[in-house]
Design a protein around this motif. Structure first.
Motif, mmCIF file in Angstrom:
data_model
loop_
_atom_site.group_PDB
_atom_site.id
_atom_site.type_symbol
_atom_site.label_atom_id
_atom_site.label_comp_id
_atom_site.label_asym_id
_atom_site.label_seq_id
_atom_site.Cartn_x
_atom_site.Cartn_y
_atom_site.Cartn_z
ATOM 1 N N GLU A 54 -10.746 -12.130 13.566
ATOM 2 C CA GLU A 54 -11.127 -11.978 14.959
ATOM 3 C C GLU A 54 -12.464 -11.762 15.282
ATOM 4 O O GLU A 54 -12.771 -10.914 15.758
ATOM 5 N N PRO B 165 1.615 -9.838 15.254
ATOM 6 C CA PRO B 165 1.211 -8.801 16.062
ATOM 7 C C PRO B 165 0.384 -7.634 14.994
ATOM 8 O O PRO B 165 0.423 -8.086 13.741
ATOM 9 N N THR B 166 0.022 -6.494 15.474
ATOM 10 C CA THR B 166 -0.736 -5.691 14.504
ATOM 11 C C THR B 166 0.131 -4.991 13.267
ATOM 12 O O THR B 166 1.466 -4.967 13.436
ATOM 13 N N GLY B 167 -0.376 -5.051 12.205
ATOM 14 C CA GLY B 167 0.503 -4.739 10.946
ATOM 15 C C GLY B 167 0.987 -5.706 10.278
ATOM 16 O O GLY B 167 1.835 -5.609 9.304
ATOM 17 N N ALA B 168 0.889 -6.994 10.800
ATOM 18 C CA ALA B 168 1.782 -8.176 10.469
ATOM 19 C C ALA B 168 1.479 -8.636 8.813
ATOM 20 O O ALA B 168 1.926 -9.247 8.043
ATOM 21 N N PHE C 214 0.893 -1.270 0.002
ATOM 22 C CA PHE C 214 0.068 0.009 -0.274
ATOM 23 C C PHE C 214 0.845 1.305 0.022
ATOM 24 O O PHE C 214 1.552 1.548 1.082
ATOM 25 N N LYS D 60 -2.050 -9.943 8.324
ATOM 26 C CA LYS D 60 -3.311 -10.961 8.410
ATOM 27 C C LYS D 60 -4.532 -10.685 7.695
ATOM 28 O O LYS D 60 -4.976 -11.355 6.860
ATOM 29 N N THR D 61 -4.867 -9.391 7.983
ATOM 30 C CA THR D 61 -6.047 -9.235 7.330
ATOM 31 C C THR D 61 -5.732 -9.062 5.773
ATOM 32 O O THR D 61 -6.846 -9.246 5.048
ATOM 33 N N THR D 62 -4.760 -8.319 5.278
ATOM 34 C CA THR D 62 -4.499 -8.335 3.894
ATOM 35 C C THR D 62 -4.521 -9.591 3.438
ATOM 36 O O THR D 62 -5.012 -9.906 2.166
ATOM 37 N N ALA E 175 2.600 -4.702 2.808
ATOM 38 C CA ALA E 175 1.841 -5.440 3.821
ATOM 39 C C ALA E 175 2.031 -6.995 3.702
ATOM 40 O O ALA E 175 1.946 -7.418 4.688
#
Ligand SMILES: Nc1ncnc2c1ncn2[C@@H]1O[C@H](COP(=O)(O)OP(=O)(O)OP(=O)(O)O)[C@@H](O)[C@H]1O
Length: 335
Positions: free
Chosen positions: A161, A37-40, A13, A42-44, A18
């Motif tokens: 999550e 952790p956050t930003g790793a 991005f 996962k959601t992407t 990402a």
């Protein structure tokens, strides 16, 4: 149901990378948990599989067929987000039925009614079916969101999550329900969580992401017992693995700069003196906070312990994990 294969998947991005070259096979019927952790990234990963974003490079295959040219609907995957996403003006029944009335699915009304009733029962919300979505608690709304994925019986469930906004009791109930649904339907799940217990109890496979890279992929036990790095070792285990200088207890194997000690790696009764700073009763476990020279550690003890702050006990490592200066695991004997 279908196997999902990610090959060399990358996504940026702007300047932010990402995902970097992620390759991973999710076997048909597997329950894969992504940790990091956050930003790793996962959601992407979930969004790329769902078709909500396009990768910059790499391929995504579902059931052996590349889906990069397919729309999200054609991919036949259902995504559940962390935050519920319902139609507020519709009732719970209408929200649950909505995906089944889409032109691509368009089931007969009798079948829709049957599936809605089944899913409402699983999620303990049959008495809420005629409520407007806005007249629900947060936990109920999230259950309806999960229900909207379940009614569709897609090839793949992507869950980000989904239980994190629920209270502990409901989370425990739904964990069991999701595992049951997984076992009964033989469905394929890719599931993101920060919750240890969810990862250990539901996953058939765990993937650990670090800054967009997949650093280890294996069974929850492999990841816990045989982590490739201190980073991976820190992702599973409560209390978290204690990382101390390698020579904290004496000689270390060549190349080791850190020793990693989970509670089961700490033998009590002989060794170096450690002082108890705090005894923490958490209900399901009792933790001892220890001071060892300049270092602090946490381990577990018997719930009926007589130990008090200020007491001294002797500890030594028992089959610990060793890591080099880059945090990578090295094999070594117990000193
Ligand atoms: N739409 C976007 N625009 C810009 N940057 C994004 C976008 N989506 C993700 N990123 C960036 O990509 C990286 C990975 O984000 P991602 O949401 O996949 O992480 P995550 O592991 O799911 O984190 P979390 O646990 O917080 O949900 C982060 O650095 C994030 O800031």
């Amino acid at each position: 149901m279908a196997e999902v294969t990610l090959s060399g998947l990358s996504k940026s991005f702007g300047a932010a990378k990402a995902l970097s070259d992620v390759s991973l096979t999710i076997p048909d019927g597997a329950f894969v948990v992504l940790l990091g952790p956050t930003g790793a990234g996962k959601t992407t990963t979930l969004r790329l599989i769902a078709g909500l974003d396009r990768p910059d490079a790499g391929d995504i295959r579902i059931g052996g067929h590349s889906v990069l040219q397919d729309t999200p609907a054609q991919r036949d995957v259902a995504m559940v987000f962390q935050q519920y996403s319902l139609y507020p003006h519709l009732t719970v029944r209408e929200n649950l039925a909505f995906p089944l009335r889409s032109p691509m699915i368009a089931l007969p009304e009798a079948e829709i009614a049957k599936r809605v009733a089944e899913v409402a029962a699983v999620l303990h919300i049959p008495h809420k079916l005629d409520n407007k979505a806005t007249a629900l608690s947060g936990g109920e709304m999230q259950r309806v969101s999960i229900g909207r994925a379940l009614v569709r019986q897609p090839r793949i469930y992507l869950m980000d999550e989904p239980l994190s906004s629920l209270d502990a009791k409901l989370r425990a109930d739904l964990r069991i329900e999701l595992k049951r649904i997984h076992a009964e339907l033989g469905a394929t799940f890719l599931y993101v969580t920060h919750d240890q217990i969810e990862a250990m109890t539901m996953a058939t496979h765990v993937g650990v992401l670090d800054h967009g890279r997949l650093v280890q992929y294996g069974s929850p036990r492999e990841i816990y017992e045989n982590p490739v790095s201190a980073y991976v070792a820190s992702r599973l285990g409560q209390p978290r693995i204690n990382l101390l200088p390698a020579d904290a207890f004496g000689p270390a194997p060549p190349g080791a700069t850190q020793i990693g000690l989970r509670p089961e790696h700490i033998h009590v009764g002989e060794g170096r003196d450690a002082t108890i700073r705090r005894v923490e009763h958490l209900g399901d476990q009792t933790r001892l906070h220890l001071t060892l020279g300049p270092h602090e550690m946490i381990t577990l003890t018997d719930p009926h312990t007589e130990a008090r702050p200020g007491d001294t006990l002797q500890i030594r490592p028992h089959n610990p994990l060793w890591f080099d200066a880059s945090g990578n695991r090295i094999q070594g004997p117990t000193p």
